[in-house]
Design a protein around this motif. Structure first.
Motif, PDB file in Angstrom:
ATOM      1  N   PHE A  59       0.804  -1.221   0.000  1.00 24.15           N
ATOM      2  CA  PHE A  59       0.000   0.000   0.000  1.00 24.15           C
ATOM      3  C   PHE A  59       0.840   1.275   0.000  1.00 24.15           C
ATOM      4  O   PHE A  59       0.327   2.350   0.301  1.00 24.15           O
ATOM      5  N   ARG A  60       2.126   1.148  -0.350  1.00 23.07           N
ATOM      6  CA  ARG A  60       2.965   2.344  -0.480  1.00 23.07           C
ATOM      7  C   ARG A  60       2.318   3.274  -1.494  1.00 23.07           C
ATOM      8  O   ARG A  60       1.750   2.837  -2.479  1.00 23.07           O
ATOM      9  N   GLY A  61       2.406   4.563  -1.238  1.00 22.97           N
ATOM     10  CA  GLY A  61       1.775   5.544  -2.116  1.00 22.97           C
ATOM     11  C   GLY A  61       0.387   5.944  -1.638  1.00 22.97           C
ATOM     12  O   GLY A  61      -0.235   6.821  -2.219  1.00 22.97           O
ATOM     13  N   LYS A  62      -0.090   5.273  -0.576  1.00 17.55           N
ATOM     14  CA  LYS A  62      -1.394   5.602  -0.008  1.00 17.55           C
ATOM     15  C   LYS A  62      -1.220   5.987   1.461  1.00 17.55           C
ATOM     16  O   LYS A  62      -0.248   5.608   2.106  1.00 17.55           O
ATOM     17  N   LEU A 144      -1.438   5.800  11.729  1.00 19.89           N
ATOM     18  CA  LEU A 144      -1.564   6.401  10.400  1.00 19.89           C
ATOM     19  C   LEU A 144      -0.178   6.368   9.783  1.00 19.89           C
ATOM     20  O   LEU A 144       0.787   6.858  10.375  1.00 19.89           O
ATOM     21  N   ILE A 145      -0.115   5.793   8.590  1.00 20.97           N
ATOM     22  CA  ILE A 145       1.166   5.600   7.910  1.00 20.97           C
ATOM     23  C   ILE A 145       1.124   6.358   6.600  1.00 20.97           C
ATOM     24  O   ILE A 145       0.187   6.192   5.800  1.00 20.97           O
ATOM     25  N   GLY A 146       2.132   7.197   6.373  1.00 19.69           N
ATOM     26  CA  GLY A 146       2.189   8.028   5.177  1.00 19.69           C
ATOM     27  C   GLY A 146       2.501   7.236   3.924  1.00 19.69           C
ATOM     28  O   GLY A 146       2.889   6.066   3.977  1.00 19.69           O
ATOM     29  N   GLN A 147       2.381   7.907   2.792  1.00 16.55           N
ATOM     30  CA  GLN A 147       2.592   7.268   1.498  1.00 16.55           C
ATOM     31  C   GLN A 147       3.991   6.695   1.333  1.00 16.55           C
ATOM     32  O   GLN A 147       4.210   5.762   0.570  1.00 16.55           O
ATOM     33  N   ASP A 148       4.956   7.242   2.081  1.00 11.57           N
ATOM     34  CA  ASP A 148       6.326   6.754   2.004  1.00 11.57           C
ATOM     35  C   ASP A 148       6.615   5.645   3.018  1.00 11.57           C
ATOM     36  O   ASP A 148       7.740   5.193   3.143  1.00 11.57           O
ATOM     37  N   GLY A 149       5.581   5.221   3.761  1.00 12.32           N
ATOM     38  CA  GLY A 149       5.756   4.151   4.735  1.00 12.32           C
ATOM     39  C   GLY A 149       6.218   4.628   6.098  1.00 12.32           C
ATOM     40  O   GLY A 149       6.628   3.833   6.935  1.00 12.32           O
ATOM     41  N   GLN A 172      -5.810  17.138   5.240  1.00 11.62           N
ATOM     42  CA  GLN A 172      -4.497  17.796   5.162  1.00 11.62           C
ATOM     43  C   GLN A 172      -3.422  16.823   4.688  1.00 11.62           C
ATOM     44  O   GLN A 172      -2.577  17.165   3.849  1.00 11.62           O
ATOM     45  N   LEU A 173      -3.440  15.608   5.210  1.00  9.88           N
ATOM     46  CA  LEU A 173      -2.440  14.614   4.805  1.00  9.88           C
ATOM     47  C   LEU A 173      -2.608  14.234   3.338  1.00  9.88           C
ATOM     48  O   LEU A 173      -1.620  14.112   2.607  1.00  9.88           O
ATOM     49  N   LEU A 174      -3.846  14.080   2.894  1.00  3.43           N
ATOM     50  CA  LEU A 174      -4.087  13.747   1.487  1.00  3.43           C
ATOM     51  C   LEU A 174      -3.713  14.910   0.573  1.00  3.43           C
ATOM     52  O   LEU A 174      -3.163  14.698  -0.512  1.00  3.43           O
TER      53      LEU A 174
END
Length: 182
Positions: A59-62, A144-149, A172-174
């Motif tokens: 799910f990297r990138g999400k 909560l895990i960012g798009q970069d992991g 905000q995160l999106l």
């Protein structure tokens, strides 16, 4: 002969030492540092309720909403409807819910899912490997895990995930993710 009070104190000190040794073996220092905010989220593999394997790294990138829960946990069940509402509101966006049950029996999880009409993705951690890696202290517990992991937030206890304040954080995160895309 040692007085009873001294025996009790000695026993408690010995027991505390043994507990500390056990905890250090189960959670080595390098694992502890891996779950702090701002560091890479440890990868793991789980099965969904149909038996299909997924990895967190898939799910990297999400923006990943990783929630540990159990069917026997009243606060977990209490927050489930807001997780369902969050899931529906985030359809089509780079957002992934991983609701990870620590129950032993997938039939109980499937039963709750069907009874309540939940549609968000549910996964089994019946051996609690993922929960151990993330050093959960109980359920519910959410990361909560960012798009970069990278781990952005850790939340202990239930929340209303559709609360205005929570919704603003997700938005905000999106929005930040959108700005960082080429």
């Amino acid at each position: 002969m040692m007085p009873l009070r001294n025996k009790i104190v000695f026993s408690l000190v010995l027991l505390s030492g043994l507990l500390l040794i056990f905890m250090m073996q189960k959670y080595p220092e390098n694992d502890m540092s891996r779950i702090e905010q701002g560091v890479s989220a440890p990868d793991f593999t789980l099965k969904d309720l149909q038996g299909h394997e997924v990895r967190l790294s898939d799910f990297r990138g999400k923006l990943v909403f990783l929630n540990f829960w159990a069917t026997w946990c009243p606060p977990c069940r209490e927050e489930m409807s807001s997780i369902e509402d969050l899931y529906r509101s985030m359809q089509g966006r780079p957002f992934q819910i991983l609701a990870v049950s620590v129950d032993d029996d997938p039939k109980q999880v499937q039963g709750l899912r069907q009874f309540a009409g939940y549609t968000f993705p549910m996964f089994m951690d019946d051996n609690q490997r993922a929960a151990t890696i993330y050093r959960t202290t109980g359920v519910p517990e959410t990361f909560l895990i960012g798009q970069d992991g990278t781990i952005l937030y850790k939340v202990i206890g239930p929340r209303d995930w559709t609360d205005t304040q929570m919704t603003q954080i997700f938005e905000q995160l999106l929005a930040k993710m959108d700005m960082e895309r080429p």
